[in-house]
Scaffold this active site. Structure first.
Site: not given
Length: 582
Positions: A93, A186, A351, A353, A355, A419, A438, A451
């Site tokens: 990213r 994301s 959110d 994307d 997930d 994570t 999470e 997710k």
């Protein structure tokens, strides 16, 4: 960099808690859109074809054109390494302007192909999609051409480049693809001045393991040539197939495969019965992100929700100048609606994307840690997918211990992982895990290997519908707050706090971590901290329990390796070779 820390404390069931968050001073909102603001359309994007996609030579050496027997010309274009292309927990990213630099994206994509065994992509099938953010269309053309240049047989791409992260995983698994690219940053903001990202998921549908992302980074430091097919841009605005010799691009409906899977997971008639009740009101905030493309087909067309229950349902390249992170800060408009006088019974958001998720009841916020615990506790009774039981539960290390209590009481296997969803994926592939989550608002199950925001929303609607299935019109419904407070009374309550420190310098953050490690190393059970007594503190370490069963040198990818042992003879040979080196 960003740093998060958590505080997690557990209170026994004897304690009877009040509401889950402090009261907010909120005025009634007119945030709900009118039905007239929605116009029937397939996917709401303007097309910008005709833009030139360039992969440039970074040296004086001319590019080499190779005539392939399949009829595609492949150019080998010289390039040079570019610094800063190491992936994080899930992909690379950066700011859009960084990815738009000459060869920045192309180098990373080529480095990925250089990192994979040829049998993982040669003449194979790959999936391509993203969250609709700025630069996705241009990036899609680069990825398609480099994939063709490296011998990929076919690319499945979502119409307009749209495929949510969970949908990419679903398509990979259903179509038995070799893997897939997800173009997304994301929950980060989008637009020319903001963020863009790319990650690769494997044939199981889960993010590539660290062993492969480390290889990709290593190859970005030594890359010298980009292989790119000399083909025209593909029109990804229309469903259909475009062929270039033996290479083809199929543009697919971004919703159908994912929706088909969800219909096997949930009782849609049960949920439809809830959403059709005149005494139940619901709102879903798509935050002008990718789930806007899924909300109407799933929630309205299939489940019968009213059209005005979908808020911010048009995906935009810049997310409407918003920050598509479904939490109390960035989804404040949704919070205002649920905390207004006579607010809806249930609210949810997803959110950038698709997930992540946030769950709200009337004047009630469900923490992500509580959300996954409640879903796990009710999964077998409320969700048909789990009718034969739950295999196991897992959470990420920063997530509160609420899920641990459910696993202990229901006598289920439990795992605490670092994570990164790939760690959950390994446990799922090994048959050890069904439900996981999470604290960063991510929740999911083994129906895919990512997710899944909409899955979490449907799971909650299923629980509410199941608990109210015998309620007659006019009878008081069991609410979100009723379900959560009853859960606390049964399992106990974990209080959880997350602190985000954004735009921090690495040096200072590293010093803080060193300080915390020093404190933990000197701590012991029974130490007093104000009115609190320390029970347990450690410097978290993780050994994947699914690794070592078929250890193949690819670390966390062992379960995928074993799967491919069944898939074809070549993988059979590779498996035994790997086992011999353990």
């Amino acid at each position: 960099m960003a740093f998060s820390c958590k505080l997690d404390c557990f209170i026994l069931p004897a304690y009877k808690p009040q509401n889950s968050i402090l009261p907010l001073s909120i005025q009634p909102s007119s945030f709900l859109p009118s039905p007239s603001s929605f116009k029937p359309q397939k996917l709401p994007f303007g097309i910008r074809y005709g833009s030139t996609i360039r992969v440039t030579s970074s040296s004086s050496t001319p590019s080499t054109t190779i005539a392939e027997p399949e009829g595609i010309k492949i150019k080998s274009i010289p390039t040079k390494p570019i610094e800063g292309q190491k992936t994080g927990t899930s992909g690379l990213r950066k700011k859009v302007k960084v990815f738009m630099q000459d060869n920045y994206l192309a180098n990373w994509i080529q480095a990925l192909f250089n990192s994979l065994p040829p049998e993982d992509y040669k003449n194979g099938l790959l999936v391509l999609g993203g969250d609709g953010r700025y630069f996705n269309r241009e990036a899609a053309q680069i990825i398609i051409k480099i994939a063709a240049g490296n011998g990929v047989g076919k690319i499945l791409v979502g119409q307009e480049g749209i495929l949510s992260t969970p949908a990419v995983s679903a398509v990979i698994r259903k179509r038995k693809a070799n893997g897939g690219f997800i173009m997304s940053a994301s929950h980060n903001p989008g637009g020319p001045e903001y963020d863009w990202g790319i990650k690769f998921n494997y044939s199981s549908g889960q993010p590539a393991p660290e062993s492969i992302t480390d290889k990709i980074y290593g190859n970005t430091l030594s890359i010298s040539v980009i292989k790119i097919a000399d083909i025209l841009d593909v029109d990804i605005s229309k469903v259909g197939v475009t062929k270039f010799g033996s290479f083809s691009v199929e543009v697919i409906d971004p919703v159908s495969d994912y929706l088909e899977l969800l219909e096997t997971v949930f009782d849609f008639q049960l949920i439809k019965g809830l959403l059709s009740r005149p005494d139940f009101r619901f709102i879903f905030d798509a935050m002008h992100a990718v789930t806007g493309a899924y909300a109407k087909p799933i929630l309205v067309d299939k489940l019968g929700a009213s059209l005005d229950s979908i808020s911010n349902g048009i995906p935009l390249e810049d997310f409407g100048h918003g920050h598509p992170d479904p939490n109390l800060t960035y989804a404040k408009d949704l919070v205002n609606i649920l905390y207004a006088e006579n607010g809806p019974d249930f609210g949810a958001a997803s959110d950038g994307d698709g997930d992540r998720n946030m769950i709200l009841g009337r004047s009630f916020f469900v923490t992500p840690s509580d959300s996954v615990a409640v879903i796990a506790a009710n999964a077998r009774e409320a969700v048909p997918y789990f009718k034969n039981g739950v295999k196991g539960l897992a959470r990420s290390m920063p997530t509160s211990g609420a899920l641990d209590r459910v696993a202990e009481k229901l006598d289920l296997p439990f795992f605490e992982v670092p994570t990164g969803w790939k760690f959950f994926g390994n446990l799922m592939d090994a048959g050890n895990l069904s439900v996981c989550g999470e604290e960063s608002f991510g929740t999911g199950s083994d129906h895919i290997r990512e997710k899944d925001g909409i899955w979490a929303v449907l799971a909650w609607l299923s629980i509410i519908a199941h608990r109210n299935k015998d309620k007659k019109p006019g009878e008081k419904l069991i609410s979100v707050s009723d379900i959560v407070t009853e859960h606390w009374a049964t399992y106990g309550r974990n209080f959880f706090s997350r602190y985000d420190y954004e735009e921090c310098e690495s040096e200072g953050a590293n010093k803080m971590i060193e300080h915390l490690r020093d404190i933990v190393s000197k701590s012991k059970p029974g130490d007093q901290y104000g009115s609190y007594v320390l029970q347990f503190a450690d410097d978290f370490a993780y050994t994947d329990p699914s690794a070592g069963r078929w250890k193949c040198g690819i670390k966390t990818r062992c379960s995928v390796c074993f799967y491919r042992w069944f898939k074809d003879y070549i993988s059979f040979i590779r498996y035994w070779f790997c086992r011999g080196n353990c």
